[in-house]
Design a protein around this motif. Structure first.
Motif, PDB file in Angstrom:
ATOM      1  N   LEU A 276       0.832  -1.196   0.000  1.00  0.00           N
ATOM      2  CA  LEU A 276       0.000   0.000   0.000  1.00  0.00           C
ATOM      3  C   LEU A 276       0.870   1.250   0.000  1.00  0.00           C
ATOM      4  O   LEU A 276       1.976   1.266   0.556  1.00  0.00           O
ATOM      5  N   SER A 277       0.369   2.295  -0.614  1.00  0.00           N
ATOM      6  CA  SER A 277       1.127   3.541  -0.691  1.00  0.00           C
ATOM      7  C   SER A 277       1.204   4.200   0.683  1.00  0.00           C
ATOM      8  O   SER A 277       0.359   3.972   1.561  1.00  0.00           O
ATOM      9  N   GLU A 278       2.239   5.030   0.846  1.00  0.00           N
ATOM     10  CA  GLU A 278       2.408   5.717   2.129  1.00  0.00           C
ATOM     11  C   GLU A 278       1.260   6.676   2.415  1.00  0.00           C
ATOM     12  O   GLU A 278       0.869   6.858   3.571  1.00  0.00           O
ATOM     13  N   ARG A 279       0.717   7.280   1.391  1.00  0.00           N
ATOM     14  CA  ARG A 279      -0.418   8.179   1.603  1.00  0.00           C
ATOM     15  C   ARG A 279      -1.630   7.416   2.110  1.00  0.00           C
ATOM     16  O   ARG A 279      -2.335   7.873   3.015  1.00  0.00           O
ATOM     17  N   THR A 280      -1.884   6.233   1.545  1.00  0.00           N
ATOM     18  CA  THR A 280      -3.005   5.412   2.019  1.00  0.00           C
ATOM     19  C   THR A 280      -2.782   4.974   3.454  1.00  0.00           C
ATOM     20  O   THR A 280      -3.706   4.993   4.279  1.00  0.00           O
ATOM     21  N   ILE A 281      -1.566   4.589   3.766  1.00  0.00           N
ATOM     22  CA  ILE A 281      -1.266   4.162   5.138  1.00  0.00           C
ATOM     23  C   ILE A 281      -1.433   5.330   6.102  1.00  0.00           C
ATOM     24  O   ILE A 281      -1.995   5.177   7.198  1.00  0.00           O
ATOM     25  N   ARG A 282      -0.954   6.518   5.692  1.00  0.00           N
ATOM     26  CA  ARG A 282      -1.039   7.676   6.582  1.00  0.00           C
ATOM     27  C   ARG A 282      -2.478   8.093   6.838  1.00  0.00           C
ATOM     28  O   ARG A 282      -2.858   8.383   7.980  1.00  0.00           O
ATOM     29  N   VAL A 283      -3.307   8.096   5.786  1.00  0.00           N
ATOM     30  CA  VAL A 283      -4.683   8.571   5.928  1.00  0.00           C
ATOM     31  C   VAL A 283      -5.593   7.501   6.513  1.00  0.00           C
ATOM     32  O   VAL A 283      -6.352   7.752   7.459  1.00  0.00           O
ATOM     33  N   SER A 284      -5.535   6.291   5.975  1.00  0.00           N
ATOM     34  CA  SER A 284      -6.489   5.246   6.343  1.00  0.00           C
ATOM     35  C   SER A 284      -6.109   4.489   7.595  1.00  0.00           C
ATOM     36  O   SER A 284      -6.984   3.941   8.276  1.00  0.00           O
ATOM     37  N   PHE A 285      -4.832   4.430   7.929  1.00  0.00           N
ATOM     38  CA  PHE A 285      -4.401   3.644   9.076  1.00  0.00           C
ATOM     39  C   PHE A 285      -3.917   4.525  10.229  1.00  0.00           C
ATOM     40  O   PHE A 285      -4.419   4.418  11.347  1.00  0.00           O
ATOM     41  N   VAL A 286      -2.942   5.393   9.934  1.00  0.00           N
ATOM     42  CA  VAL A 286      -2.322   6.161  11.016  1.00  0.00           C
ATOM     43  C   VAL A 286      -3.251   7.250  11.528  1.00  0.00           C
ATOM     44  O   VAL A 286      -3.600   7.289  12.720  1.00  0.00           O
ATOM     45  N   GLN A 287      -3.677   8.162  10.654  1.00  0.00           N
ATOM     46  CA  GLN A 287      -4.501   9.279  11.104  1.00  0.00           C
ATOM     47  C   GLN A 287      -5.832   8.802  11.678  1.00  0.00           C
ATOM     48  O   GLN A 287      -6.315   9.338  12.675  1.00  0.00           O
ATOM     49  N   ARG A 288      -6.427   7.818  11.049  1.00  0.00           N
ATOM     50  CA  ARG A 288      -7.744   7.367  11.484  1.00  0.00           C
ATOM     51  C   ARG A 288      -7.715   6.799  12.891  1.00  0.00           C
ATOM     52  O   ARG A 288      -8.636   7.010  13.673  1.00  0.00           O
ATOM     53  N   ASN A 289      -6.664   6.069  13.240  1.00  0.00           N
ATOM     54  CA  ASN A 289      -6.570   5.475  14.575  1.00  0.00           C
ATOM     55  C   ASN A 289      -5.923   6.408  15.590  1.00  0.00           C
ATOM     56  O   ASN A 289      -6.260   6.357  16.777  1.00  0.00           O
ATOM     57  N   ALA A 290      -5.022   7.269  15.137  1.00  0.00           N
ATOM     58  CA  ALA A 290      -4.345   8.163  16.080  1.00  0.00           C
ATOM     59  C   ALA A 290      -5.252   9.264  16.589  1.00  0.00           C
ATOM     60  O   ALA A 290      -5.040   9.795  17.680  1.00  0.00           O
ATOM     61  N   ARG A 291      -6.274   9.626  15.810  1.00  0.00           N
ATOM     62  CA  ARG A 291      -7.123  10.745  16.230  1.00  0.00           C
ATOM     63  C   ARG A 291      -8.214  10.332  17.209  1.00  0.00           C
ATOM     64  O   ARG A 291      -8.889  11.202  17.773  1.00  0.00           O
TER      65      ARG A 291
END
Length: 371
Positions: A276-291
Motif C-alpha cells: 500500500l502507498s504511504e499516503r493510504t497508510i497515513r490517511v487510512s491507518f495512522v490518522q484514522r486510529n491516532a485521532r
C-alpha cells in the motif's frame, strides 16, 4: 384414520414446542443486550445529577465565602450621600431584594428549590431585575461565536501538523513543528492576547485595536444585514486568533505522540508489506486510529468554552460569558456568578457524554459489549 392423524397432531405439537423453545432464547438475548445499556444510561444520569448537585452546593458556599457581599458593595457606592450606616444598609437591602437577616440554610434551600424549577434568579447588581438565564443567553451566543470556530480550526490544524511531524520524525520539519507547538502550548491565552495586541495593534499597526473593542462597531445596528455581519466578523478575528494559537500547540503534540504509537503497530507494517502507498497508510491507518483519543478530548474541551474565555474577553472587551463572569465577580453579583458556573458545569457534563458517544461510534471495538 387415527393412525394418519396421530403423527400430524404430534408434528404440530412438536413444532409449537420448538417455536416456544426458539422464542425464549431470543427474548433472553434481547434482555442481555438491553440490560447493560439501561444500566449504563441510568448510571450516567445518576452521575450527572450528583455532579450538578455537588457543583451547585460548592458554588453556593464558595461564592458566599468571598470577602464582602452585594449589600456592602452597594453601601460603599452610596457613601457620601448623607445616609447613616444603618439607613444605607436598609436601602441597599430593599433595592437589591436581599434579606440580610436570612440564614445561610434558608438561602440554600430557596436556591435549590428555584434551581429545580430551572430558575437561576435575577441579577442583583449588574442588571437588577433581569433574569440570569436571559443574560446568559445573550452573552453565550457571542462566546460561542468567537470560541467554537476557533477551537475547531485549531483542532484540525493540530491533527495535520501532528501527523506530519510524526511521519517526518527526526527531520528539521519535525523539530520545527514540535518546538513551535511546545512554545505556544506553554503560553497562557491571556499572554498570547497581550502579545497580539502589542505587536499587531501597537508596534506593527496592522489592526486598529481601539476600534475593534466590543462585538461590533458602535455605529452599526444589530440585525440581519451585511454591515452588521462584516462588523461582527472584524471584531471577532483577534479573539479567535488567540484561541487558535492557544489550542493548536497542544493538539499538535498529542497527535504526534498518538501517531508515533500507531506507526509502531503491527498492522501498519503489514500494510506496507502488502504494497500500500504511504499516503493510504497515513490517511487510512495512522490518522484514522491516532485521532481517536483526541476526538474525546476535543469534545470535552468544547465544554470549557463558557469558562475558558474570561481573561481573553477582558482584553478585547468582548461581551461574552467570560466578561459577564468577571463583572459579576468584581461586583459580587451572587446570582450571576452562580448561573455562569452552573452553565459551565452543564456544558462540561454534556460534552463528556458526547465524547463517550463519539468514541464508541468511531471505535466499534468499544461497542462489542453491548451488541
Amino acid at each position: 384414520m387415527q393412525d394418519s392423524g396421530g403423527p400430524t397432531v404430534g408434528t404440530q405439537t412438536s413444532d409449537a414446542d420448538a417455536g416456544r423453545r426458539g422464542a425464549a432464547p431470543c427474548r433472553g438475548s434481547r434482555r442481555k443486550v438491553l440490560r447493560p445499556l439501561v444500566t449504563l444510561v441510568a448510571r450516567a444520569l445518576a452521575r450527572m445529577v450528583a455532579m450538578l448537585w455537588l457543583i451547585a452546593s460548592v458554588t453556593f458556599l464558595a461564592i458566599r465565602a468571598l470577602p464582602g457581599n452585594p449589600v456592602d458593595v452597594w453601601m460603599q457606592e452610596m457613601q457620601g450621600t448623607g445616609l447613616t450606616g444603618d439607613q444605607a444598609r436598609d436601602q441597599a437591602a430593599r433595592l437589591l431584594k436581599i434579606d440580610v437577616d436570612e440564614s445561610l440554610v434558608s438561602q440554600y434551600v430557596g436556591y435549590m428549590r428555584n434551581l429545580l424549577r430551572g430558575d437561576l434568579g435575577d441579577s442583583i447588581i449588574l442588571s437588577p431585575g433581569t433574569p440570569v438565564m436571559e443574560m446568559l443567553g445573550v452573552r453565550l451566543a457571542w462566546t460561542l461565536f468567537s470560541v467554537s470556530p476557533a477551537l475547531i480550526v485549531g483542532f484540525l490544524i493540530g491533527l495535520y501538523l501532528g501527523s506530519r511531524a510524526a511521519y517526518r520524525r527526526g527531520t528539521w520539519l519535525d523539530r520545527l513543528i514540535t518546538n513551535g507547538s511546545a512554545l505556544t502550548d506553554s503560553m497562557p491565552p491571556v499572554l498570547i492576547g497581550i502579545l497580539l495586541v502589542f505587536y499587531v495593534g501597537v508596534v506593527w499597526e496592522l489592526v486598529p485595536i481601539q476600534s475593534l473593542r466590543g462585538a461590533y462597531s458602535s455605529g452599526v445596528q444589530p440585525g440581519f444585514t451585511l454591515d452588521f455581519a462584516l462588523s461582527a466578523l472584524a471584531h471577532v478575528i483577534m479573539p479567535s486568533m488567540v484561541y487558535v494559537l492557544a489550542s493548536v500547540g497542544g493538539w499538535t503534540l498529542m497527535m504526534r505522540g498518538s501517531a508515533l504509537g500507531v506507526l509502531k503497530d503491527d498492522y501498519v507494517a503489514q500494510a506496507r508489506a502488502r504494497g500500500l502507498s504511504e499516503r493510504t497508510i497515513r490517511v487510512s491507518f495512522v490518522q484514522r486510529n491516532a485521532r481517536l483519543p483526541l476526538v474525546t478530548g476535543f469534545a470535552i474541551s468544547m465544554g470549557f468554552v463558557v469558562s475558558g474565555s474570561v481573561l481573553v474577553e477582558e482584553i478585547f472587551v468582548y461581551p461574552g460569558v467570560g466578561q459577564l463572569l468577571a463583572d459579576a465577580l468584581a461586583l459580587r453579583d451572587y446570582t450571576v456568578m452562580q448561573g455562569v458556573v452552573l452553565a459551565t458545569t452543564v456544558t462540561v457534563l454534556i460534552a463528556t457524554a458526547i465524547a463517550d458517544t463519539l468514541y464508541g461510534w468511531l471505535d466499534p471495538r468499544t461497542r462489542t459489549e453491548y451488541e
